[in-house]
Motif scaffolding. Structure first.
Motif, PDB file in Angstrom:
ATOM      1  N   ILE A 196       0.844  -1.199   0.000  1.00 46.36           N
ATOM      2  CA  ILE A 196       0.000   0.000   0.000  1.00 46.36           C
ATOM      3  C   ILE A 196       0.879   1.250   0.000  1.00 46.36           C
ATOM      4  O   ILE A 196       1.720   1.434   0.891  1.00 46.36           O
ATOM      5  N   ALA A 197       0.684   2.111  -0.986  1.00 49.05           N
ATOM      6  CA  ALA A 197       1.527   3.294  -1.126  1.00 49.05           C
ATOM      7  C   ALA A 197       1.080   4.445  -0.231  1.00 49.05           C
ATOM      8  O   ALA A 197       1.880   5.301   0.138  1.00 49.05           O
ATOM      9  N   LYS A 198      -0.195   4.493   0.132  1.00 53.17           N
ATOM     10  CA  LYS A 198      -0.717   5.590   0.943  1.00 53.17           C
ATOM     11  C   LYS A 198      -0.198   5.495   2.374  1.00 53.17           C
ATOM     12  O   LYS A 198      -0.108   4.409   2.948  1.00 53.17           O
ATOM     13  N   ASP A 199       0.123   6.638   2.964  1.00 52.76           N
ATOM     14  CA  ASP A 199       0.583   6.687   4.350  1.00 52.76           C
ATOM     15  C   ASP A 199      -0.599   6.438   5.291  1.00 52.76           C
ATOM     16  O   ASP A 199      -1.566   7.194   5.306  1.00 52.76           O
ATOM     17  N   LEU A 200      -0.505   5.375   6.098  1.00 51.72           N
ATOM     18  CA  LEU A 200      -1.585   4.987   7.008  1.00 51.72           C
ATOM     19  C   LEU A 200      -1.267   5.299   8.464  1.00 51.72           C
ATOM     20  O   LEU A 200      -1.968   4.840   9.359  1.00 51.72           O
ATOM     21  N   SER A 201      -0.220   6.088   8.699  1.00 55.38           N
ATOM     22  CA  SER A 201       0.268   6.278  10.071  1.00 55.38           C
ATOM     23  C   SER A 201      -0.749   6.969  10.987  1.00 55.38           C
ATOM     24  O   SER A 201      -0.661   6.839  12.208  1.00 55.38           O
ATOM     25  N   SER A 202      -1.705   7.709  10.418  1.00 56.52           N
ATOM     26  CA  SER A 202      -2.685   8.398  11.263  1.00 56.52           C
ATOM     27  C   SER A 202      -3.576   7.426  12.029  1.00 56.52           C
ATOM     28  O   SER A 202      -4.189   7.781  13.037  1.00 56.52           O
ATOM     29  N   TRP A 203      -3.651   6.189  11.557  1.00 54.79           N
ATOM     30  CA  TRP A 203      -4.458   5.169  12.226  1.00 54.79           C
ATOM     31  C   TRP A 203      -3.687   4.433  13.316  1.00 54.79           C
ATOM     32  O   TRP A 203      -4.263   3.633  14.051  1.00 54.79           O
ATOM     33  N   ASN A 205       3.356  -0.749   6.662  1.00 57.21           N
ATOM     34  CA  ASN A 205       3.274   0.432   5.815  1.00 57.21           C
ATOM     35  C   ASN A 205       4.208   1.523   6.341  1.00 57.21           C
ATOM     36  O   ASN A 205       4.940   2.157   5.576  1.00 57.21           O
ATOM     37  N   LEU A 237       7.567   3.216   4.504  1.00 58.80           N
ATOM     38  CA  LEU A 237       7.503   4.605   4.066  1.00 58.80           C
ATOM     39  C   LEU A 237       8.361   5.573   4.872  1.00 58.80           C
ATOM     40  O   LEU A 237       8.913   6.517   4.307  1.00 58.80           O
TER      41      LEU A 237
END
Length: 226
Positions: free
Chosen positions: A135-142, A191, A195
């Motif tokens: 997955i290329a999108k940054d998911l760190s907010s979760w 992820n 990233l």
């Protein structure tokens, strides 16, 4: 000179850095699982020794959860030797709490449940890790809300196993929620690893992945034991 002349060396550096960080993280996860297994062996009562009672097993679990919360709020416990000490202590304590439960499965002739749970856990972890890497999108907010859910889930999972609250539809639903949240957490951790993680993130990422793996394993134990 075009931007492309810089992009390839930079990408190679990033890939090498990611590989090194991933290796360090998963090495710590593997060592933690080793401590978990050792604790489980002792907690089950090797040889003629008696296994830990429910009170002692729950006490070990509570102590592990307290350490995890301490690591979450104390920065010094998230990196370096102190962070690794917390990770391995948590793994050992959780293993001590899990030992009597696994011994019960062996005594009652349901040892295959443990094997199935371990195998399924491995498949889920590999799939979630691969998804997080792709997955290329940054998911760190979760990451933060899911980390809190995982910490609470540790205590809930062990309580369900130790005190026999994992049966029935309600128990299955709780187990599935815990397992799903843990799998999503692994996606997010991997992820983040790909990233933006640095060497300073290795210990706490290893702790998070380890806790998620344990939660998935407990979920599978609850589901397969029905």
């Amino acid at each position: 000179m075009s931007d492309r002349s810089y992009s390839l060396p930079y990408a190679q550096t990033q890939r090498a850095s990611y590989g090194a960080i991933l290796s360090q993280t998963m090495f710590l996860v593997a060592v933690a699982i080793g401590f978990l297994v050792a604790g489980s062996y002792v907690g089950a009562g090797p040889g003629d020794a008696e296994s830990l009672g429910r009170g002692a097993a729950m006490g070990c679990t509570i102590a592990a959860v307290v350490l995890l919360f301490a690591q979450s709020f104390v920065g010094a416990l998230r990196t370096g030797p102190a962070g690794m000490a917390v990770l391995f202590a948590v793994a050992l304590l959780l293993g001590l709490g899990l030992g009597p439960v696994l011994e019960t499965y062996n005594v009652t002739g349901n040892g295959d449940v443990v094997t199935k749970a371990a195998g399924t856990t491995g498949l889920v972890v590999v799939a979630a890790g691969a998804a997080g890497t792709l997955i290329a999108k940054d998911l760190s907010s979760w990451m933060k809300p899911l980390s809190i859910i995982l910490l609470v889930a540790v205590g809930v999972s062990w309580a369900m196993l130790i005190f026999g609250g994992g049966g029935g539809v309600a128990g299955d639903v709780v187990s599935l929620v815990i397992g799903a949240a843990s799998a999503v957490a692994i996606v997010i951790y991997f992820n983040f690893l790909r990233l933006q993680a640095t060497e300073d993130d290795v210990v706490w990422l290893a702790t998070g992945i380890f806790v998620a793996v344990v939660n998935i394993f407990l979920t599978m134990l609850n589901l397969f034991s029905d």
